[in-house]
Design an enzyme around this catalytic site. Structure first.
Site, short mmCIF file in Angstrom:
data_model
loop_
_atom_site.label_atom_id
_atom_site.label_comp_id
_atom_site.label_asym_id
_atom_site.label_seq_id
_atom_site.Cartn_x
_atom_site.Cartn_y
_atom_site.Cartn_z
CB SER A 1 -0.97 -0.05 1.19
OG SER A 1 -1.95 0.93 1.11
CG ASP B 1 -2.50 3.97 -1.45
OD1 ASP B 1 -3.23 3.80 -2.44
OD2 ASP B 1 -2.52 3.22 -0.46
CG ASP C 1 -2.80 -0.62 -2.53
OD1 ASP C 1 -2.80 0.54 -2.09
OD2 ASP C 1 -3.38 -1.56 -1.94
CG ASP D 1 -5.96 0.58 -0.87
OD1 ASP D 1 -5.09 1.47 -0.76
OD2 ASP D 1 -5.99 -0.43 -0.12
#
Length: 447
Positions: free
Chosen positions: A103, A242, A244, A246
């Site tokens: 992340s 960010d 990834d 999400d």
């Protein structure tokens, strides 16, 4: 049985150190494969996505080896946002989805997140059972039942088309200049393409991943680069994702930031006015600002708080039949559109509000006045929680007694790193700093 390997968001750690090693990833893949292939049939499949970290290649190959050794067929998506894995796990009728990402963490960290066949994060119970299987001996498949692996070339394209469907069909982004910061991460191609295809003039930032620069000085945790780009180019708005994709932060034309709380406040109000907000309730975590709670109460909207972690937000949403939730950090979950946090789709909903209301971003990024909030992180030696010491317990009790009249304290351990997070809120900022600092000092001395 409690979970030792899994945290609040899958398995996470420093790459090439326990538990983020090729050996553990292989065993984890084999255990997950055996868990989903209990019937022994060779028709089961798993989709795997990843972000742009160098260690993603190692973990992808190790997971694939473990999964195919137990008879699972593996579909490799390559670099795609986390929500794409949830989407494609369900649409491709897979039994399991895996996202390889840490992340918002630096490149030297990585993680493995699991999704069930419905596209939602795997349950605690399933993770516990997989972990138990991993600790034992996983029986491999017979030679004629070993699984296959294949690349899915259009995974990103499928996600792009899905994301566009969440933006109202009669609206376009023509005439809008948008800075999109992709954090050199998983959405570095998808996010600019979606915005361009919807008609925007796109100024991309953080779209040159090299395996090491994910989240480095860019993205939702480092918004200064996007803010400077917005001002430099005279852009209308900025979307910061960010690693990834999400999470999201929204920036107005002056570079001012709207965090997850402000985005949720805007969407909750809009959805409530249109009758779209299920149960007239927003789901957020205990970290969300007290100002959000007061704002929603003034609008007659309920706030349901959960433990920290988007998985717990989603669990509460599904249990209560709610369709909007998220975290201050920028995870925005809209179950009308997806199964997990989706930074790009949340950004599109903000842009939709701009277009619908014909207002600049600066009129929408601050729905409420934040209650002064202070968050400090204290690193400690893993396995030795300083909150168990008498000195820290005493400091927390004293702090709570001093601040409870006009604020609150929250002291918790991070679910992904060896950190104690000390958060306080109070209208009295001097008191706030005194209380938080005293607890931080006690934790530092004990840790």
């Amino acid at each position: 049985m409690s979970r030792k390997l899994f945290g609040t968001d899958g398995v996470r750690g420093k790459a090439n150190s326990y538990p983020m090693t090729a050996e553990i990833a292989l065993k984890l893949g084999a255990a997950a494969g055996r868990y989903f292939r209990k019937d022994g049939l060779n028709r089961h499949r798993v989709v795997i996505g990843k972000d742009t970290r160098l260690s993603g290649y190692m973990l992808e190959n190790a997971l694939t080896a473990g999964l195919t050794s137990t008879g699972m067929n593996v579909l490799l998506l390559g670099p795609v946002p986390t929500p794409a894995v949830g989407l494609l796990t369900h649409s491709m009728r897979a039994d399991l989805g895996i996202m390889i990402s840490a992340s918002h963490n630096p490149h030297y960290d990585n993680g493995i997140k699991f999704f069930g066949p419905d596209g939602f994060k795997l349950s605690d119970e399933a993770e516990i059972e997989i972990e138990a299987m991993l600790e034992g001996e996983v029986r491999p498949a017979q030679p004629n039942n070993i699984g296959r692996a294949r690349r899915i070339d259009d995974g990103r394209g499928r996600y792009i088309e899905y994301a566009k469907t969440t933006f109202p069909g009669k609206r376009r982004l023509s005439g809008m200049k948008i800075v999109v910061d992709c954090a050199n991460g998983a959405a570095y191609k998808a996010a600019p393409e979606v915005l361009w295809e919807l008609g925007a003039e796109v100024i991309p930032v953080g779209v040159s991943p090299n395996g090491f620069n994910i989240n480095e000085g860019c993205g939702s945790t480092h918004t200064q680069t996007a803010a400077e780009t917005i001002v430099q180019h005279g852009a209308d708005v900025g979307i910061c994702l960010d690693g990834d994709a999400d999470r999201v932060m929204i920036l107005d034309e002056n570079g001012r930031v709207a965090d997850g709380d402000q985005i949720m406040a805007l969407l909750a109000t809009s959805w409530a006015e249109s009758g779209k907000l299920a149960g007239n309730t927003l789901v957020a975590t205990v970290m969300s600002n007290l100002g959000l709670e007061r704002y929603l109460a003034g609008k007659g909207i309920n706030l349901h708080r959960t433990a920290v972690g988007d998985r717990y937000v989603v669990e509460a949403m599904r249990a209560g039949g709610f369709n909007l939730g998220g975290e201050q950090s920028g995870h925005i979950v809209m179950t009308d559109y997806g199964t997990t946090g989706d930074g790009l789709v949340a950004g599109l909903q903000f842009l939709s509000e701009m277009a619908h209301r014909e207002l600049p971003a600066s009129k929408l990024v601050q729905s409420f006045e934040r209650c002064p909030q202070l968050l400090k992180n204290v690193r400690f030696e893993a396995g030795n929680d300083p909150r168990d010491t008498k000195a820290v317990k005493a400091a927390i009790v004293e702090g709570e007694s001093r601040i409870k009249a006009n604020g609150r304290l929250l002291i918790r351990a991070s679910g992904t790193e060896p950190l104690i997070r000390v958060m306080g809120e109070s209208e009295d900022e001097n008191l706030l700093h005194e209380v938080v600092d005293s607890i931080v000092d006690a934790i530092s001395a004990a840790g």
